[in-house]
Design a protein around this motif. Structure first.
Motif, PDB file in Angstrom:
ATOM      1  N   ALA A  26     -22.592  -3.870 -27.722  1.00 10.92           N
ATOM      2  CA  ALA A  26     -22.846  -5.161 -28.358  1.00 10.92           C
ATOM      3  C   ALA A  26     -22.483  -6.314 -27.422  1.00 10.92           C
ATOM      4  CB  ALA A  26     -22.045  -5.262 -29.650  1.00 10.92           C
ATOM      5  N   ARG A  27     -21.383  -6.187 -26.714  1.00  6.24           N
ATOM      6  CA  ARG A  27     -20.955  -7.248 -25.798  1.00  6.24           C
ATOM      7  C   ARG A  27     -21.866  -7.347 -24.571  1.00  6.24           C
ATOM      8  NH1 ARG A  27     -14.430  -6.065 -26.462  1.00  6.24           N
ATOM      9  NH2 ARG A  27     -14.116  -7.560 -28.174  1.00  6.24           N
ATOM     10  N   ALA A  28     -22.415  -6.224 -24.189  1.00  2.62           N
ATOM     11  CA  ALA A  28     -23.321  -6.227 -23.038  1.00  2.62           C
ATOM     12  C   ALA A  28     -24.732  -6.680 -23.424  1.00  2.62           C
ATOM     13  CB  ALA A  28     -23.394  -4.837 -22.415  1.00  2.62           C
ATOM     14  N   ASN A  29     -25.019  -6.666 -24.707  1.00  2.03           N
ATOM     15  CA  ASN A  29     -26.360  -7.022 -25.199  1.00  2.03           C
ATOM     16  C   ASN A  29     -26.265  -7.959 -26.403  1.00  2.03           C
ATOM     17  OD1 ASN A  29     -28.280  -4.916 -23.678  1.00  2.03           O
ATOM     18  ND2 ASN A  29     -26.412  -3.836 -24.317  1.00  2.03           N
ATOM     19  N   PRO A  30     -25.736  -9.170 -26.200  1.00  2.00           N
ATOM     20  CA  PRO A  30     -25.566 -10.094 -27.332  1.00  2.00           C
ATOM     21  C   PRO A  30     -26.890 -10.427 -28.007  1.00  2.00           C
ATOM     22  CG  PRO A  30     -25.308 -11.228 -25.226  1.00  2.00           C
ATOM     23  CD  PRO A  30     -25.312  -9.763 -24.926  1.00  2.00           C
ATOM     24  N   GLY A  31     -26.861 -10.389 -29.344  1.00  2.00           N
ATOM     25  CA  GLY A  31     -28.040 -10.733 -30.126  1.00  2.00           C
ATOM     26  C   GLY A  31     -29.043  -9.616 -30.300  1.00  2.00           C
ATOM     27  N   LYS A  32     -28.818  -8.465 -29.653  1.00  2.00           N
ATOM     28  CA  LYS A  32     -29.796  -7.374 -29.739  1.00  2.00           C
ATOM     29  C   LYS A  32     -29.485  -6.361 -30.845  1.00  2.00           C
ATOM     30  CE  LYS A  32     -31.433  -7.511 -24.963  1.00  2.00           C
ATOM     31  NZ  LYS A  32     -31.686  -6.721 -23.732  1.00  2.00           N
ATOM     32  N   LEU A  33     -28.264  -6.357 -31.341  1.00  2.00           N
ATOM     33  CA  LEU A  33     -27.913  -5.433 -32.420  1.00  2.00           C
ATOM     34  C   LEU A  33     -27.979  -6.141 -33.762  1.00  2.00           C
ATOM     35  CD1 LEU A  33     -24.867  -3.342 -31.119  1.00  2.00           C
ATOM     36  CD2 LEU A  33     -27.293  -2.749 -31.145  1.00  2.00           C
ATOM     37  N   ASN A  34     -28.293  -5.353 -34.804  1.00  2.00           N
ATOM     38  CA  ASN A  34     -28.230  -5.884 -36.157  1.00  2.00           C
ATOM     39  C   ASN A  34     -27.416  -4.948 -37.037  1.00  2.00           C
ATOM     40  OD1 ASN A  34     -29.930  -3.749 -37.134  1.00  2.00           O
ATOM     41  ND2 ASN A  34     -31.726  -4.889 -36.449  1.00  2.00           N
ATOM     42  N   LEU A  38     -31.839   3.762 -45.628  1.00  2.00           N
ATOM     43  CA  LEU A  38     -33.143   4.233 -45.138  1.00  2.00           C
ATOM     44  C   LEU A  38     -33.527   3.521 -43.847  1.00  2.00           C
ATOM     45  CD1 LEU A  38     -35.222   4.524 -48.438  1.00  2.00           C
ATOM     46  CD2 LEU A  38     -34.377   6.388 -47.006  1.00  2.00           C
ATOM     47  N   GLU A  39     -33.253   2.227 -43.774  1.00  2.00           N
ATOM     48  CA  GLU A  39     -33.556   1.464 -42.566  1.00  2.00           C
ATOM     49  C   GLU A  39     -32.666   1.889 -41.408  1.00  2.00           C
ATOM     50  OE1 GLU A  39     -36.167  -1.400 -42.429  1.00  2.00           O
ATOM     51  OE2 GLU A  39     -36.557   0.399 -43.623  1.00  2.00           O
ATOM     52  N   LEU A  40     -31.416   2.228 -41.721  1.00  2.00           N
ATOM     53  CA  LEU A  40     -30.499   2.721 -40.690  1.00  2.00           C
ATOM     54  C   LEU A  40     -31.010   4.039 -40.116  1.00  2.00           C
ATOM     55  CD1 LEU A  40     -27.372   2.237 -39.590  1.00  2.00           C
ATOM     56  CD2 LEU A  40     -26.980   4.249 -41.002  1.00  2.00           C
ATOM     57  N   LEU A  41     -31.386   4.955 -40.999  1.00  2.00           N
ATOM     58  CA  LEU A  41     -31.862   6.268 -40.561  1.00  2.00           C
ATOM     59  C   LEU A  41     -33.183   6.169 -39.807  1.00  2.00           C
ATOM     60  CD1 LEU A  41     -31.025   8.401 -43.738  1.00  2.00           C
ATOM     61  CD2 LEU A  41     -29.703   8.172 -41.621  1.00  2.00           C
ATOM     62  N   ALA A  42     -33.970   5.145 -40.117  1.00  2.00           N
ATOM     63  CA  ALA A  42     -35.254   4.961 -39.436  1.00  2.00           C
ATOM     64  C   ALA A  42     -35.098   4.272 -38.087  1.00  2.00           C
ATOM     65  CB  ALA A  42     -36.200   4.158 -40.319  1.00  2.00           C
ATOM     66  N   GLY A  43     -33.875   3.828 -37.784  1.00  2.00           N
ATOM     67  CA  GLY A  43     -33.627   3.191 -36.498  1.00  2.00           C
ATOM     68  C   GLY A  43     -33.883   1.700 -36.469  1.00  2.00           C
ATOM     69  N   ARG A  44     -34.251   1.125 -37.628  1.00  2.00           N
ATOM     70  CA  ARG A  44     -34.513  -0.318 -37.666  1.00  2.00           C
ATOM     71  C   ARG A  44     -33.239  -1.129 -37.899  1.00  2.00           C
ATOM     72  NH1 ARG A  44     -39.304   1.900 -39.836  1.00  2.00           N
ATOM     73  NH2 ARG A  44     -38.409   2.066 -41.935  1.00  2.00           N
ATOM     74  N   VAL A  45     -32.171  -0.443 -38.300  1.00  2.26           N
ATOM     75  CA  VAL A  45     -30.856  -1.055 -38.444  1.00  2.26           C
ATOM     76  C   VAL A  45     -29.895  -0.257 -37.568  1.00  2.26           C
ATOM     77  CG1 VAL A  45     -28.903  -1.362 -40.016  1.00  2.26           C
ATOM     78  CG2 VAL A  45     -31.191  -2.025 -40.740  1.00  2.26           C
ATOM     79  N   HIS A  46     -29.003  -0.944 -36.866  1.00  3.71           N
ATOM     80  CA  HIS A  46     -28.142  -0.259 -35.902  1.00  3.71           C
ATOM     81  C   HIS A  46     -26.834   0.255 -36.490  1.00  3.71           C
ATOM     82  CE1 HIS A  46     -30.672  -2.914 -33.207  1.00  3.71           C
ATOM     83  NE2 HIS A  46     -30.929  -1.691 -32.772  1.00  3.71           N
ATOM     84  N   TRP A  47     -26.220  -0.493 -37.387  1.00  8.64           N
ATOM     85  CA  TRP A  47     -24.971  -0.027 -37.992  1.00  8.64           C
ATOM     86  C   TRP A  47     -24.755  -0.716 -39.326  1.00  8.64           C
ATOM     87  CZ3 TRP A  47     -21.040  -3.645 -38.820  1.00  8.64           C
ATOM     88  CH2 TRP A  47     -21.116  -4.851 -38.088  1.00  8.64           C
ATOM     89  N   MET A  48     -23.864  -0.165 -40.113  1.00  9.73           N
ATOM     90  CA  MET A  48     -23.540  -0.759 -41.410  1.00  9.73           C
ATOM     91  C   MET A  48     -22.238  -0.177 -41.933  1.00  9.73           C
ATOM     92  SD  MET A  48     -26.260   1.257 -43.914  1.00  9.73           S
ATOM     93  CE  MET A  48     -25.564   0.653 -45.462  1.00  9.73           C
ATOM     94  N   PHE A  49     -21.559  -0.948 -42.761  1.00  8.60           N
ATOM     95  CA  PHE A  49     -20.434  -0.439 -43.527  1.00  8.60           C
ATOM     96  C   PHE A  49     -20.960   0.017 -44.870  1.00  8.60           C
ATOM     97  CE2 PHE A  49     -17.798  -2.875 -40.579  1.00  8.60           C
ATOM     98  CZ  PHE A  49     -16.651  -2.089 -40.478  1.00  8.60           C
ATOM     99  N   THR A  50     -20.550   1.204 -45.305  1.00  3.48           N
ATOM    100  CA  THR A  50     -20.952   1.692 -46.607  1.00  3.48           C
ATOM    101  C   THR A  50     -19.774   2.391 -47.268  1.00  3.48           C
ATOM    102  OG1 THR A  50     -22.650   2.951 -47.809  1.00  3.48           O
ATOM    103  CG2 THR A  50     -21.778   3.943 -45.785  1.00  3.48           C
ATOM    104  N   ASP A  51     -19.925   2.720 -48.525  1.00  2.00           N
ATOM    105  CA  ASP A  51     -18.856   3.358 -49.285  1.00  2.00           C
ATOM    106  C   ASP A  51     -18.687   4.814 -48.865  1.00  2.00           C
ATOM    107  OD1 ASP A  51     -20.679   5.044 -51.262  1.00  2.00           O
ATOM    108  OD2 ASP A  51     -21.510   3.027 -51.107  1.00  2.00           O
ATOM    109  N   LEU A  52     -17.524   5.368 -49.202  1.00  2.00           N
ATOM    110  CA  LEU A  52     -17.229   6.753 -48.843  1.00  2.00           C
ATOM    111  C   LEU A  52     -18.208   7.738 -49.469  1.00  2.00           C
ATOM    112  CD1 LEU A  52     -13.326   7.026 -49.022  1.00  2.00           C
ATOM    113  CD2 LEU A  52     -14.766   7.133 -46.993  1.00  2.00           C
TER     114      LEU A  52
END
Length: 329
Positions: A153-161, A197-211
């Motif tokens: 993320a630090r090496a690629n600012p603005g490229k991750l979502n 679904l968007e995360l698994l499809a590669g359109r989202v890079h990371w997320m916080f979710t419940d256990l």
């Protein structure tokens, strides 16, 4: 002393009997709560942690109440749509909401406009349960650790979502972004399943979710957990470090929770009955074990304890949103 004629005495006795019976009719005709199905509104869609958890509880609740408990999923607007709907419903005990901490966080500043007050517009019934969050990435992504993700993320600012499908995703995602000081794009979804679904499809890079969500997806080999928000490592992810272990500053403790509310002015007998049945079910060993496997801790309470807890949480979120400069959606 003269004795009334037989006919007169009969009429007097008959009148007295009718009066007595008439006085009993309202009591006999009053139906005990509940005498029809109870609708339990959920602020997230099918497949979410809220939906999975409450359907487990709804099974024994049907039998305990002797009525069908209808689960009504109403996702959207950080749960505000469902919460506002219940706030405006008839306060007869037949419409309740299994709310999350969004019920207090949303009016505290998560949304620009909310048409309800978490204290004034609801009747507290019981706390239900609590859980925590995990940061996940899709298994196909190259980041094996949180350090890897931060370095990229630090090496690629603005490229991750990053995505959010609930309050935890929004708040913890914003905290991580602010703490490492890197520009990343936030994408909001109505609930966790579409975000996942968007995360698994590669359109989202990371997320916080419940256990609950993280565990099922990790077991299937679809996601990789990188960070846990609990104070101590969870048995579900013993190899995943906690926030404290990473040494990253700028996070606040913000566990997820569920609680049962009805519209303001609910009848006392309805509140007491629902509180009693939910408490009994959540204390059952079989139910507690099913929830524990999902990372959910059952914590039923009295209505007054929930009222106090709601006020405390409302004040806490007002402070957290201001402290972390969370901008309204």
């Amino acid at each position: 002393m003269k004795i009334a004629p037989l006919t007169l005495r009969y009429q007097l006795a008959r009148s007295a009997l009718l009066a007595a019976l008439t006085g009993l009719v309202p009591l006999a005709s009053q139906a005990q709560y509940p005498d029809r199905p109870v609708r339990m509104v959920l602020p997230f869609g099918p497949g979410s942690a809220t939906d999975t958890f409450l359907r487990i509880v709804a099974e024994p609740l049907n039998a305990a109440l002797g009525q069908t408990v209808v689960v009504d999923n109403r996702p959207g607007a950080m749960s505000a749509l469902a919460v506002e709907h219940v706030a405006k419903s008839a306060p007869d005990g037949y419409t309740v909401i299994a709310a999350t901490n969004s019920i207090v966080a949303t009016p505290a500043g998560i949304l620009r406009k909310v048409n309800y007050d978490p204290i004034r517009d609801f009747t507290p019934i019981t706390r239900l349960a609590g859980t925590s969050y995990v940061l996940i990435v899709a298994a196909e992504q190259p980041w094996k650790t949180l350090a890897d993700l931060i370095e990229y993320a630090r090496a690629n600012p603005g490229k991750l979502n990053y995505a959010s499908g609930n309050l935890g995703g929004l708040m913890y995602g914003g905290m991580l972004k602010n703490s490492i000081g890197v520009d990343m794009v936030h994408i909001s979804y109505k609930s966790t399943p579409p975000a996942l679904l968007e995360l698994l499809a590669g359109r989202v890079h990371w997320m916080f979710t419940d256990l609950v969500t993280a565990s099922s997806q990790a077991k299937a080999g679809k996601v990789r957990p990188l960070l846990a928000t609990a104070a101590q490592r969870t048995a579900m992810f013993p190899d995943v470090p906690t926030i404290a272990e990473t040494g990253i500053q700028g996070f606040a403790d913000m566990p997820a929770w569920w609680a049962l509310y009805g519209p303001a002015g609910m009848p006392k007998d309805a509140v007491e009955r629902l509180n009693r049945e939910f408490t009994t079910i959540l204390r059952r060993p079989d139910v507690r074990s099913r929830l524990a496997v999902m990372g959910i801790d059952a914590v039923p309470s009295t209505p007054q304890e929930l009222a106090n807890f709601t006020r405390e949480q409302s004040q806490s979120y007002i402070r957290l949103i201001k402290e972390f400069d969370i901008q309204p959606e």
